[in-house]
Write a protein that holds these residues in place. Structure first.
Motif, PDB file in Angstrom:
ATOM      1  N   LEU A   1      51.710  -7.102  -7.133  1.00  0.00           N
ATOM      2  CA  LEU A   1      52.927  -6.298  -7.163  1.00  0.00           C
ATOM      3  C   LEU A   1      54.135  -7.087  -6.662  1.00  0.00           C
ATOM      4  O   LEU A   1      55.100  -6.510  -6.204  1.00  0.00           O
ATOM      5  N   ASP A   2      54.069  -8.425  -6.758  1.00  0.00           N
ATOM      6  CA  ASP A   2      55.170  -9.244  -6.259  1.00  0.00           C
ATOM      7  C   ASP A   2      56.280  -9.327  -7.303  1.00  0.00           C
ATOM      8  O   ASP A   2      56.152  -8.855  -8.432  1.00  0.00           O
ATOM      9  N   ASP A   3      57.394  -9.941  -6.922  1.00  0.00           N
ATOM     10  CA  ASP A   3      58.558  -9.998  -7.807  1.00  0.00           C
ATOM     11  C   ASP A   3      58.276 -10.824  -9.055  1.00  0.00           C
ATOM     12  O   ASP A   3      58.742 -10.490 -10.146  1.00  0.00           O
ATOM     13  N   LYS A   4      57.487 -11.889  -8.914  1.00  0.00           N
ATOM     14  CA  LYS A   4      57.149 -12.724 -10.066  1.00  0.00           C
ATOM     15  C   LYS A   4      56.417 -11.900 -11.121  1.00  0.00           C
ATOM     16  O   LYS A   4      56.708 -11.998 -12.317  1.00  0.00           O
ATOM     17  N   SER A   5      55.494 -11.065 -10.676  1.00  0.00           N
ATOM     18  CA  SER A   5      54.757 -10.215 -11.609  1.00  0.00           C
ATOM     19  C   SER A   5      55.684  -9.213 -12.274  1.00  0.00           C
ATOM     20  O   SER A   5      55.590  -8.956 -13.487  1.00  0.00           O
ATOM     21  N   PHE A   6      56.582  -8.626 -11.483  1.00  0.00           N
ATOM     22  CA  PHE A   6      57.489  -7.634 -12.044  1.00  0.00           C
ATOM     23  C   PHE A   6      58.424  -8.256 -13.076  1.00  0.00           C
ATOM     24  O   PHE A   6      58.708  -7.660 -14.116  1.00  0.00           O
ATOM     25  N   GLN A   7      58.910  -9.463 -12.799  1.00  0.00           N
ATOM     26  CA  GLN A   7      59.776 -10.142 -13.760  1.00  0.00           C
ATOM     27  C   GLN A   7      59.028 -10.437 -15.063  1.00  0.00           C
ATOM     28  O   GLN A   7      59.605 -10.380 -16.151  1.00  0.00           O
ATOM     29  N   GLN A   8      57.726 -10.728 -14.938  1.00  0.00           N
ATOM     30  CA  GLN A   8      56.928 -10.953 -16.137  1.00  0.00           C
ATOM     31  C   GLN A   8      56.756  -9.654 -16.932  1.00  0.00           C
ATOM     32  O   GLN A   8      56.781  -9.663 -18.161  1.00  0.00           O
ATOM     33  N   VAL A   9      56.616  -8.535 -16.232  1.00  0.00           N
ATOM     34  CA  VAL A   9      56.552  -7.233 -16.901  1.00  0.00           C
ATOM     35  C   VAL A   9      57.829  -7.000 -17.705  1.00  0.00           C
ATOM     36  O   VAL A   9      57.793  -6.575 -18.864  1.00  0.00           O
ATOM     37  N   LEU A  10      58.963  -7.280 -17.095  1.00  0.00           N
ATOM     38  CA  LEU A  10      60.243  -7.106 -17.792  1.00  0.00           C
ATOM     39  C   LEU A  10      60.339  -8.020 -19.007  1.00  0.00           C
ATOM     40  O   LEU A  10      60.805  -7.614 -20.080  1.00  0.00           O
ATOM     41  N   LYS A  11      59.903  -9.255 -18.837  1.00  0.00           N
ATOM     42  CA  LYS A  11      59.957 -10.217 -19.939  1.00  0.00           C
ATOM     43  C   LYS A  11      59.118  -9.744 -21.116  1.00  0.00           C
ATOM     44  O   LYS A  11      59.579  -9.740 -22.267  1.00  0.00           O
ATOM     45  N   MET A  12      57.865  -9.329 -20.840  1.00  0.00           N
ATOM     46  CA  MET A  12      56.978  -8.949 -21.935  1.00  0.00           C
ATOM     47  C   MET A  12      57.411  -7.634 -22.571  1.00  0.00           C
ATOM     48  O   MET A  12      57.274  -7.450 -23.781  1.00  0.00           O
ATOM     49  N   SER A  13      57.954  -6.720 -21.783  1.00  0.00           N
ATOM     50  CA  SER A  13      58.386  -5.443 -22.354  1.00  0.00           C
ATOM     51  C   SER A  13      59.535  -5.633 -23.340  1.00  0.00           C
ATOM     52  O   SER A  13      59.734  -4.816 -24.237  1.00  0.00           O
TER      53      SER A  13
END
Length: 375
Positions: free
Chosen positions: A340-352
């Protein structure tokens, strides 16, 4: 929240005990929370020693003891008890009912029992369609999927119970190729083989021959037919109720960078470098008004390729998202682990962004994962 078939209808057919779930849903309503329910028709955990162990209903296991072919089997005769073989989907093998009928009766009883909460507290119903609730074959046991993306595991074709073999044999006879109906492909190697060292999965292997195409079309079509049967029934059961229905596709990415995509093939996804295996599934979900759910949103190729050079969670997810976008189907996303870190969240945004540049992302708690909804 998984609503486990193995707990609710545990002892006898058509005898349902919803008490524990009713208490949880009532508590959620008092707290102003929403509930996302998973109709869990699969096994949870690895065995009786696992603290999360929930097998299929006891009366179902008794029927499987009497007829072991109700369980999936691979070429070695290894039985998988996570989910009933879809080869007997519409046969009255469960004390006069078919597996599809038992799932239908379960969902209908759930609807009638929780009617006051549907659309208000219970807002999403994800319908389980296979191991781990995913529309797939148990080619790799679910408890291995937490580490399998770090290996080269190919998976095994699950077509050796008598019901699957009967279907395969009938299809082979229809085209006059009786010898194609005796079992799955040869030359698939073992679970940990490099695909390029196998006769079937290598780049110029027999997966891309007339026989390979015949088998893979049959194998994937059986899975698609299973999904369609459940979607059709669920759409009827929950029609007119303000709940969103969804179904889940497995994020199997650890051989996505090869020509044959062997791990996807053994799971039932006829997806290769020259064929889109997800389009028929997405179209089927769209036909019945289902939302598509998948994982892998936080995973990055750079990390996974350090463990397996031919793995590509981003490639897999990009293909699925673009397919969903073309079909105009809403999407639910999950991360694959508790990162649940920021790197993971940024990847969620990228893929979405591959789904829609202006996607609305609604985060929901899916312990130990998190998830979101795109539309």
């Amino acid at each position: 929240m998984e609503v486990w078939w193995g707990l609710v209808e545990r002892e006898e057919p058509r005898v349902y005990n919803w008490q524990g779930y009713m208490e949880i849903v009532a508590l959620a309503r008092r707290c102003g929370l929403k509930v996302r329910v998973v109709m869990a028709f699969h096994q949870c955990g690895t065995g009786p020693g696992d603290p999360s162990w929930i097998p299929l209903p006891q009366w179902v296991l008794e029927e499987m003891d009497r007829d072991p072919d109700l369980a999936f089997s691979d070429r070695f005769g290894t039985r998988n008890m996570e989910y009933i073989s879809l080869g007997c989907d519409i046969l009255p093998v469960l004390r006069g009912r078919s597996p599809i009928q038992t799932y239908v009766d379960f969902m209908r009883n759930f609807r009638d029992t929780f009617k006051p909460f549907l659309g208000l507290t219970i807002t999403v119903i994800q319908v389980g369609m296979g191991p781990a609730g995913e529309l797939r074959y148990p080619s790799c046991p679910s408890h291995k999927l937490t580490w399998a993306w770090r290996s080269y595991e190919l998976g095994e074709f699950q077509c050796y119970d008598k019901y699957m073999l009967a279907s395969l044999n009938a299809c082979a006879r229809e085209i006059g190729m009786h010898e194609w109906g005796n079992g799955g492909p040869i030359g698939t190697g073992n679970l940990m083989h490099n695909p390029e060292h196998t006769e079937f999965f290598r780049s110029n292997g027999s997966w891309n021959t007339p026989y390979g195409k015949f088998f893979l079309e049959w194998y994937s079509r059986m899975l698609l037919l299973h999904g369609e049967r459940i979607c059709k029934e669920a759409e009827t059961i929950f029609r007119g109720i303000e709940v969103r229905t969804s179904a889940k596709v497995a994020g199997i990415h650890w051989h996505y960078g090869t020509q044959s995509h062997p791990s996807e093939l053994t799971a039932g996804y006829y997806n290769t470098s020259i064929r889109d295996g997800y389009l028929p599934i997405v179209r089927m979900f769209c036909k019945y008004g289902f939302t598509l759910c998948s994982t892998c949103f936080e995973m990055q190729d750079a990390d996974e390729k350090q463990r397996n050079p031919v793995s590509s969670p981003e490639g897999f997810l990009r293909q699925l998202l673009l397919t969903a976008r073309i079909c105009g189907i809403p999407l639910e996303g999950e991360n694959s682990g508790a990162r649940l870190d920021d790197k993971s969240f940024q990847q969620v945004l990228k893929m979405s962004s591959f789904y829609s540049d202006d996607s609305q992302i609604i985060m929901t708690g899916l312990s130990p994962k998190s998830g979101f909804f795109l539309q």
